[in-house]
Design a protein around this motif. Structure first.
Motif, mmCIF file in Angstrom:
data_model
loop_
_atom_site.group_PDB
_atom_site.id
_atom_site.type_symbol
_atom_site.label_atom_id
_atom_site.label_comp_id
_atom_site.label_asym_id
_atom_site.label_seq_id
_atom_site.Cartn_x
_atom_site.Cartn_y
_atom_site.Cartn_z
ATOM 1 N N HIS A 236 0.810 -1.240 -0.040
ATOM 2 C CA HIS A 236 -0.039 0.118 0.223
ATOM 3 C C HIS A 236 0.904 1.258 -0.123
ATOM 4 O O HIS A 236 2.046 1.369 0.441
ATOM 5 C CB HIS A 236 -0.892 -0.084 1.105
ATOM 6 N N LYS A 237 0.343 2.215 -0.518
ATOM 7 C CA LYS A 237 1.124 3.417 -0.699
ATOM 8 C C LYS A 237 0.192 4.676 -0.397
ATOM 9 O O LYS A 237 -0.908 4.637 -0.595
ATOM 10 C CB LYS A 237 1.169 3.720 -2.254
ATOM 11 N N ILE A 238 0.571 5.371 0.723
ATOM 12 C CA ILE A 238 -0.024 6.364 1.499
ATOM 13 C C ILE A 238 0.735 7.585 1.252
ATOM 14 O O ILE A 238 1.831 7.919 1.635
ATOM 15 C CB ILE A 238 -0.337 6.078 3.079
ATOM 16 N N ASP A 272 -3.169 -4.072 7.884
ATOM 17 C CA ASP A 272 -3.196 -3.509 9.021
ATOM 18 C C ASP A 272 -2.358 -2.344 9.215
ATOM 19 O O ASP A 272 -2.621 -1.274 10.137
ATOM 20 C CB ASP A 272 -2.949 -4.536 10.396
ATOM 21 N N ASP A 273 -1.224 -2.170 8.526
ATOM 22 C CA ASP A 273 -0.305 -1.070 8.829
ATOM 23 C C ASP A 273 -0.967 0.341 8.365
ATOM 24 O O ASP A 273 -0.772 1.400 8.826
ATOM 25 C CB ASP A 273 1.186 -1.245 7.780
ATOM 26 N N ILE A 274 -2.090 -0.024 7.458
ATOM 27 C CA ILE A 274 -2.625 1.155 6.827
ATOM 28 C C ILE A 274 -3.176 2.075 8.089
ATOM 29 O O ILE A 274 -3.153 3.237 8.023
ATOM 30 C CB ILE A 274 -3.820 1.142 5.661
ATOM 31 N N LYS A 275 -3.850 1.414 8.982
ATOM 32 C CA LYS A 275 -4.624 2.214 10.038
ATOM 33 C C LYS A 275 -3.695 2.873 10.699
ATOM 34 O O LYS A 275 -3.647 3.861 11.585
ATOM 35 C CB LYS A 275 -5.415 0.856 10.685
ATOM 36 N N VAL A 281 -0.707 10.243 10.961
ATOM 37 C CA VAL A 281 -0.999 11.102 10.318
ATOM 38 C C VAL A 281 -1.946 12.080 11.252
ATOM 39 O O VAL A 281 -1.675 13.208 11.237
ATOM 40 C CB VAL A 281 -1.557 10.867 8.966
ATOM 41 N N GLU A 282 -2.890 11.298 11.729
ATOM 42 C CA GLU A 282 -3.879 12.538 12.287
ATOM 43 C C GLU A 282 -3.308 12.814 13.738
ATOM 44 O O GLU A 282 -3.663 14.050 13.915
ATOM 45 C CB GLU A 282 -5.198 11.322 12.940
ATOM 46 N N LYS A 283 -2.615 12.015 14.350
ATOM 47 C CA LYS A 283 -1.803 12.297 15.629
ATOM 48 C C LYS A 283 -1.178 13.344 15.421
ATOM 49 O O LYS A 283 -0.860 14.523 16.342
ATOM 50 C CB LYS A 283 -1.026 11.173 16.314
ATOM 51 N N ASN A 284 -0.523 13.846 14.445
ATOM 52 C CA ASN A 284 0.627 14.732 14.075
ATOM 53 C C ASN A 284 0.002 15.646 13.149
ATOM 54 O O ASN A 284 0.877 16.722 12.884
ATOM 55 C CB ASN A 284 1.751 14.045 13.489
ATOM 56 N N GLY A 285 -1.328 15.798 13.158
ATOM 57 C CA GLY A 285 -1.901 17.174 12.447
ATOM 58 C C GLY A 285 -1.297 17.175 11.113
ATOM 59 O O GLY A 285 -1.503 18.295 10.446
ATOM 60 N N LEU A 286 -1.236 16.118 10.312
ATOM 61 C CA LEU A 286 -0.845 16.005 8.979
ATOM 62 C C LEU A 286 -2.173 15.383 8.058
ATOM 63 O O LEU A 286 -3.042 15.244 8.609
ATOM 64 C CB LEU A 286 0.152 14.932 8.669
ATOM 65 N N VAL A 291 -4.398 7.291 -0.795
ATOM 66 C CA VAL A 291 -4.089 5.820 -0.427
ATOM 67 C C VAL A 291 -4.133 5.004 -1.546
ATOM 68 O O VAL A 291 -5.331 4.873 -2.001
ATOM 69 C CB VAL A 291 -4.918 5.352 0.865
ATOM 70 N N THR A 292 -3.326 4.367 -1.988
ATOM 71 C CA THR A 292 -3.484 3.184 -3.151
ATOM 72 C C THR A 292 -2.989 1.951 -2.689
ATOM 73 O O THR A 292 -2.018 1.906 -1.869
ATOM 74 C CB THR A 292 -3.005 3.671 -4.451
ATOM 75 N N THR A 293 -3.474 0.793 -3.248
ATOM 76 C CA THR A 293 -3.195 -0.586 -2.977
ATOM 77 C C THR A 293 -2.462 -0.922 -4.334
ATOM 78 O O THR A 293 -3.147 -1.019 -5.466
ATOM 79 C CB THR A 293 -4.200 -1.196 -2.473
ATOM 80 N N ARG A 294 -1.130 -1.162 -4.201
ATOM 81 C CA ARG A 294 -0.554 -1.891 -5.518
ATOM 82 C C ARG A 294 -0.668 -3.451 -4.976
ATOM 83 O O ARG A 294 -0.027 -3.774 -4.318
ATOM 84 C CB ARG A 294 0.981 -1.289 -5.290
ATOM 85 N N ARG A 295 -1.678 -4.055 -5.578
ATOM 86 C CA ARG A 295 -1.939 -5.389 -5.404
ATOM 87 C C ARG A 295 -1.561 -6.115 -6.448
ATOM 88 O O ARG A 295 -2.338 -6.203 -7.582
ATOM 89 C CB ARG A 295 -3.242 -5.618 -4.890
#
Ligand SMILES: Nc1ncnc2c1ncn2[C@@H]1O[C@H](COP(=O)(O)OP(=O)(O)OP(=O)(O)O)[C@@H](O)[C@H]1O
Ligand SMILES: [Mg+2]
Length: 321
Positions: A236-238, A272-275, A281-286, A291-295
């Motif tokens: 996954h790419k975030i 699970d890493d996405i979560k 991201v949320e915690k640090n105000g970013l 979000v893409t999944t390279r599957r």
């Protein structure tokens, strides 16, 4: 002794000897795998990989050169276990003057079912595989797909605990393939074990608990579809926005790359890493830009394995071996 496994194959080898051509063909070169009771197991591989040969050995139709194959803990030819096994061969070689009703009746007789059991089970299966309209038609008048449906009904006649199918989806249209997929999943729901080979990879991916990819008589990959995909760079790419360079450290455990426009690309392998990343991201105000999944699909993996096989062949030919 009861075994947890429906199928246990250990270092199976088969060498076809063709004296006339003075050639030996190593069709199976040391396959080992076990299929747990209740599992749906997909057996994948390019043409000539040794799938049918392995299956025919498993069903006691041809002898192995070496190794061991057990069905429900009993070494093949597993005479006691065999009545718990249903089999769809690659090319059904039925008596084609029979109708599907007669074929199922004959199969039921072979398994020692009573007349009443044969009729009840036969009718249910004919309906299940969608052949009610053609139940009295001789099989020689069937299309390829109808024949395949009759073969599947035949494989299920003895209500087997293990169903072994060599290419059950071959010759079927999309509806027929869906029907077979549903039948396989139904069997799984009933706690049955299914072992099947196929070239239609999306079907294998959709129904199999585990998959083995066989190339040139050997198992190259074995695992759940998602394990196999994880190994081959699915991920996954975030893209995180609003970042400064120091933010890279926040995602220290993941692969990161700073990209133009104050962005950071975070790559993860596990779902699970996405979560976790989104939490950081949320915690640090970013902010999250994308979000893409390279599957990679099993199809890609299969093509990769099969082309490696062809490259090996081409090189062997070049070097005159
Ligand atoms: N009876 C036989 N005599 C000699 N060689 C054979 C025999 N049966 C199979 N082979 C060879 O063994 C190898 C494996 O064949 P097999 O039919 O097991 O492959 P497969 O994986 O089922 O292929 P496909 O996807 O085309 O059905 C091939 O090289 C084939 O030519
Ligand atoms: Mg085959």
């Amino acid at each position: 002794m009861s075994s947890d496994f429906a199928i246990e194959i250990r270092d199976l080898k088969k060498l076809f000897v063709t004296p006339f051509l003075r050639k030996t063909i190593p069709a199976v070169q040391g396959i080992s795998l076990s299929v747990r009771k209740g599992e749906v197991f997909g057996f994948l591989g390019p043409n000539g990989a040794g799938k049918t040969t392995s299956i025919r050995i498993m069903m006691g139709l041809i002898a192995r050169t070496s190794g061991s194959v057990k069905l429900f803990g009993e070494e093949v030819p597993a005479r006691a276990a065999r009545h718990r096994v249903g089999f769809l061969p690659e090319a059904p070689y039925f008596y084609d003057y029979l109708s599907v009703s007669e074929l199922l009746d004959l199969t039921g007789r072979i398994f020692g079912m009573t007349g009443a059991q044969r009729r009840k089970r036969g009718d249910e299966l004919i309906e299940r595989v969608g052949l009610t309209h053609a139940r009295k038609t001789p099989l020689r008048k069937y299309s390829k797909g109808m024949m395949q449906r009759a073969g599947i009904a035949q494989a299920l006649m003895n209500d087997p605990d293990l169903v072994v199918c060599d290419e059950p989806m071959s010759g079927l249209d999309p509806l027929g393939r869906k029907l077979v997929r549903d039948i396989l999943l139904d069997l799984k729901d009933k706690g049955k074990t299914v072992f099947f080979s196929s070239h239609i990879l999306s079907d294998v991916e959709a129904v199999s608990d585990r998959v083995a990819i066989v190339v040139q008589g050997k198992v190259h990959d074995l695992g759940t579809p998602s394990e196999l995909l994880a190994e081959t760079g699915a991920g996954h790419k975030i893209i995180v926005g609003n970042t400064s360079e120091s933010d890279e450290e926040l995602f220290g455990q993941y692969e990161t790359q700073v990209t133009p426009g104050n962005r950071l690309r975070v790559t993860t392998e596990q779902d699970d890493d996405i979560k976790d990343v989104l939490g950081l991201v949320e915690k640090n105000g970013l902010s999250v830009v994308e979000v893409t999944t390279r599957r990679q699909s099993l199809e890609d993996l299969f093509v990769e394995r099969a082309s490696a096989h062809h490259t090996i062949h081409a090189e062997l030919r070049k070097s005159g071996q």
